[in-house]
Design a protein around this motif. Structure first.
Motif, PDB file in Angstrom:
ATOM      1  N   PHE A   1      43.905  16.204  59.457  1.00  0.00           N
ATOM      2  CA  PHE A   1      44.497  15.196  58.989  1.00  0.00           C
ATOM      3  C   PHE A   1      43.882  13.877  59.222  1.00  0.00           C
ATOM      4  CE2 PHE A   1      47.976  11.918  59.643  1.00  0.00           C
ATOM      5  CZ  PHE A   1      48.370  11.907  58.137  1.00  0.00           C
ATOM      6  N   GLY A   2      43.996  12.749  58.325  1.00  0.00           N
ATOM      7  CA  GLY A   2      43.116  11.505  58.779  1.00  0.00           C
ATOM      8  C   GLY A   2      44.012  10.527  58.209  1.00  0.00           C
ATOM      9  N   ARG A   3      44.144   9.158  58.742  1.00  0.00           N
ATOM     10  CA  ARG A   3      45.283   8.208  58.338  1.00  0.00           C
ATOM     11  C   ARG A   3      44.494   6.794  58.916  1.00  0.00           C
ATOM     12  NH1 ARG A   3      51.016   7.878  60.317  1.00  0.00           N
ATOM     13  NH2 ARG A   3      50.461   6.297  61.499  1.00  0.00           N
ATOM     14  N   THR A   4      44.686   5.884  58.067  1.00  0.00           N
ATOM     15  CA  THR A   4      44.364   4.445  58.440  1.00  0.00           C
ATOM     16  C   THR A   4      45.300   3.603  58.717  1.00  0.00           C
ATOM     17  OG1 THR A   4      42.291   4.747  57.103  1.00  0.00           O
ATOM     18  CG2 THR A   4      42.816   2.522  57.849  1.00  0.00           C
ATOM     19  N   VAL A   5      45.082   2.782  59.827  1.00  0.00           N
ATOM     20  CA  VAL A   5      46.085   1.956  59.995  1.00  0.00           C
ATOM     21  C   VAL A   5      45.494   0.425  60.294  1.00  0.00           C
ATOM     22  CG1 VAL A   5      47.828   3.482  61.260  1.00  0.00           C
ATOM     23  CG2 VAL A   5      45.736   2.117  62.619  1.00  0.00           C
TER      24      VAL A   5
ATOM     25  N   MET B   1      41.426   0.588  61.564  1.00  0.00           N
ATOM     26  CA  MET B   1      40.683   1.662  62.181  1.00  0.00           C
ATOM     27  C   MET B   1      41.357   3.074  61.525  1.00  0.00           C
ATOM     28  SD  MET B   1      42.614   2.588  65.863  1.00  0.00           S
ATOM     29  CE  MET B   1      41.466   4.017  65.707  1.00  0.00           C
ATOM     30  N   PHE B   2      40.894   4.065  61.672  1.00  0.00           N
ATOM     31  CA  PHE B   2      41.112   5.220  61.503  1.00  0.00           C
ATOM     32  C   PHE B   2      40.989   6.536  62.270  1.00  0.00           C
ATOM     33  CE2 PHE B   2      37.435   5.318  58.501  1.00  0.00           C
ATOM     34  CZ  PHE B   2      36.787   6.443  58.897  1.00  0.00           C
ATOM     35  N   ILE B   3      41.820   7.539  62.280  1.00  0.00           N
ATOM     36  CA  ILE B   3      41.506   8.665  62.906  1.00  0.00           C
ATOM     37  C   ILE B   3      41.286  10.111  61.972  1.00  0.00           C
ATOM     38  CG2 ILE B   3      42.702   8.084  65.175  1.00  0.00           C
ATOM     39  CD1 ILE B   3      45.175   9.757  64.168  1.00  0.00           C
TER      40      ILE B   3
ATOM     41  N   TRP C   1      38.484  22.388  65.382  1.00  0.00           N
ATOM     42  CA  TRP C   1      37.410  23.021  64.787  1.00  0.00           C
ATOM     43  C   TRP C   1      36.406  22.151  64.120  1.00  0.00           C
ATOM     44  CZ3 TRP C   1      36.220  22.000  59.506  1.00  0.00           C
ATOM     45  CH2 TRP C   1      37.341  20.972  58.658  1.00  0.00           C
ATOM     46  N   HIS C   2      36.569  20.760  64.271  1.00  0.00           N
ATOM     47  CA  HIS C   2      35.599  19.702  64.188  1.00  0.00           C
ATOM     48  C   HIS C   2      35.761  18.652  65.002  1.00  0.00           C
ATOM     49  CE1 HIS C   2      37.777  16.186  62.230  1.00  0.00           C
ATOM     50  NE2 HIS C   2      38.630  17.129  61.423  1.00  0.00           N
ATOM     51  N   PRO C   3      34.754  17.844  65.315  1.00  0.00           N
ATOM     52  CA  PRO C   3      34.922  16.737  66.297  1.00  0.00           C
ATOM     53  C   PRO C   3      35.736  15.578  65.837  1.00  0.00           C
ATOM     54  CG  PRO C   3      32.304  17.116  65.746  1.00  0.00           C
ATOM     55  CD  PRO C   3      33.230  18.014  64.913  1.00  0.00           C
ATOM     56  N   THR C   4      36.487  15.193  66.688  1.00  0.00           N
ATOM     57  CA  THR C   4      37.326  13.998  66.398  1.00  0.00           C
ATOM     58  C   THR C   4      36.567  12.603  65.929  1.00  0.00           C
ATOM     59  OG1 THR C   4      39.181  14.772  67.600  1.00  0.00           O
ATOM     60  CG2 THR C   4      39.224  12.353  67.471  1.00  0.00           C
ATOM     61  N   LYS C   5      37.111  11.963  64.793  1.00  0.00           N
ATOM     62  CA  LYS C   5      36.538  10.671  64.581  1.00  0.00           C
ATOM     63  C   LYS C   5      37.615   9.679  64.916  1.00  0.00           C
ATOM     64  CE  LYS C   5      32.759  12.537  63.339  1.00  0.00           C
ATOM     65  NZ  LYS C   5      31.446  12.042  64.245  1.00  0.00           N
ATOM     66  N   PHE C   6      37.173   8.596  65.464  1.00  0.00           N
ATOM     67  CA  PHE C   6      38.091   7.351  65.831  1.00  0.00           C
ATOM     68  C   PHE C   6      37.436   6.254  65.439  1.00  0.00           C
ATOM     69  CE2 PHE C   6      39.809   4.471  69.089  1.00  0.00           C
ATOM     70  CZ  PHE C   6      41.155   4.734  69.141  1.00  0.00           C
ATOM     71  N   ARG C   7      37.455   5.685  64.321  1.00  0.00           N
ATOM     72  CA  ARG C   7      36.486   4.750  63.631  1.00  0.00           C
ATOM     73  C   ARG C   7      37.429   3.299  63.619  1.00  0.00           C
ATOM     74  NH1 ARG C   7      31.541   7.048  63.751  1.00  0.00           N
ATOM     75  NH2 ARG C   7      31.092   8.145  62.022  1.00  0.00           N
ATOM     76  N   MET C   8      36.654   2.410  63.964  1.00  0.00           N
ATOM     77  CA  MET C   8      37.206   1.123  63.919  1.00  0.00           C
ATOM     78  C   MET C   8      36.255   0.072  63.326  1.00  0.00           C
ATOM     79  SD  MET C   8      36.488   0.639  68.045  1.00  0.00           S
ATOM     80  CE  MET C   8      36.514   2.464  68.158  1.00  0.00           C
TER      81      MET C   8
END
Length: 224
Positions: free
Chosen positions: A105-109, A90-92, A59-66
């Motif tokens: 759902f979003g989480r940072t690692v 990075m987080f998704i 329902w929304h574009p995936t974000k894959f930030r680094m």
């Protein structure tokens, strides 16, 4: 306008099952991240993992930030030259549609493929977004605070940790697809106490000194 209206097909158990599957997929995605990936590579990885569960719609574009892109909001364009590096942040952010119900759902690692010593500033920041989420959710449970008060609380907590809360990531409704038919209202602007299970609390915090951000989001659940 009733910003907490649900569609006639809404099923709470299907909705909560969608969340659980989304969390499971997030763990798999994070485990499969490889050094050198670009955001497009990460988005492809997300699609591949969800295909394993026969899920193909989002329902929304995936974000894959680094790296430095972790400071950006989701409307900001990514730096296409950035690649995943070990011992960096990075987080998704993933938003699948599962049995016609939305998950988010979003989480940072902080990646550590080589098993080396991690930057303590990155580790602290990565943990802080989830901690602030939990503290803000607990405040809502204890007080029945409005969305506006939740923003004030989260902002103050973020400052206590030495970071800046990105107010543009303001939380939103969730439900059976598409929830935006009923509401596009932001949680942090909501003048009532949000109903359990159907509001997403987004915590995006920024460490301006180190040019890194941390993100955590999930629905607010009364019984957690």
């Amino acid at each position: 306008m009733n910003h907490e209206q649900l569609g006639p097909e809404f099923d709470l158990q299907k909705f909560l099952n969608a969340r659980e599957l989304c969390l499971k997929a997030a763990d798999i995605i994070i485990d499969r991240i490889e050094i050198g990936m670009t955001e497009k590579d990460g988005q492809a990885l997300v699609k591949d993992v969800f295909k394993e569960f026969d899920i193909t719609k989002f329902w929304h574009p995936t974000k894959f930030r680094m790296g430095t892109d972790t400071t950006k909001t989701f409307r900001d364009l990514p730096d296409e030259n950035l690649k995943v590096t070990d011992q960096d942040m990075m987080f998704i952010d993933i938003g699948p549609i599962i049995e016609n119900h939305e998950a988010d759902f979003g989480r940072t690692v902080v990646l550590n493929k080589a098993g080396g010593e991690l930057n303590p500033n990155y580790v602290k920041l990565a943990r802080a977004s989830e901690t602030i989420f939990r503290e803000t959710e607990a405040y809502w449970k204890q007080t029945g605070a409005t969305g506006i008060k939740l923003f004030e609380f989260a902002q103050n907590k973020t400052a206590e940790y030495g970071y800046r809360l990105d107010h543009r990531m303001a939380g939103h409704r969730l439900g059976d697809f598409p929830h935006h038919v009923y509401s596009k209202h932001k949680l942090f602007e909501f003048e009532q106490s949000p109903l359990k299970n159907i509001w997403v609390l987004e915590i995006h915090i920024v460490d301006d000194k180190n040019q890194r951000g941390s993100f955590f989001e999930d629905i607010m659940i009364e019984g957690r």
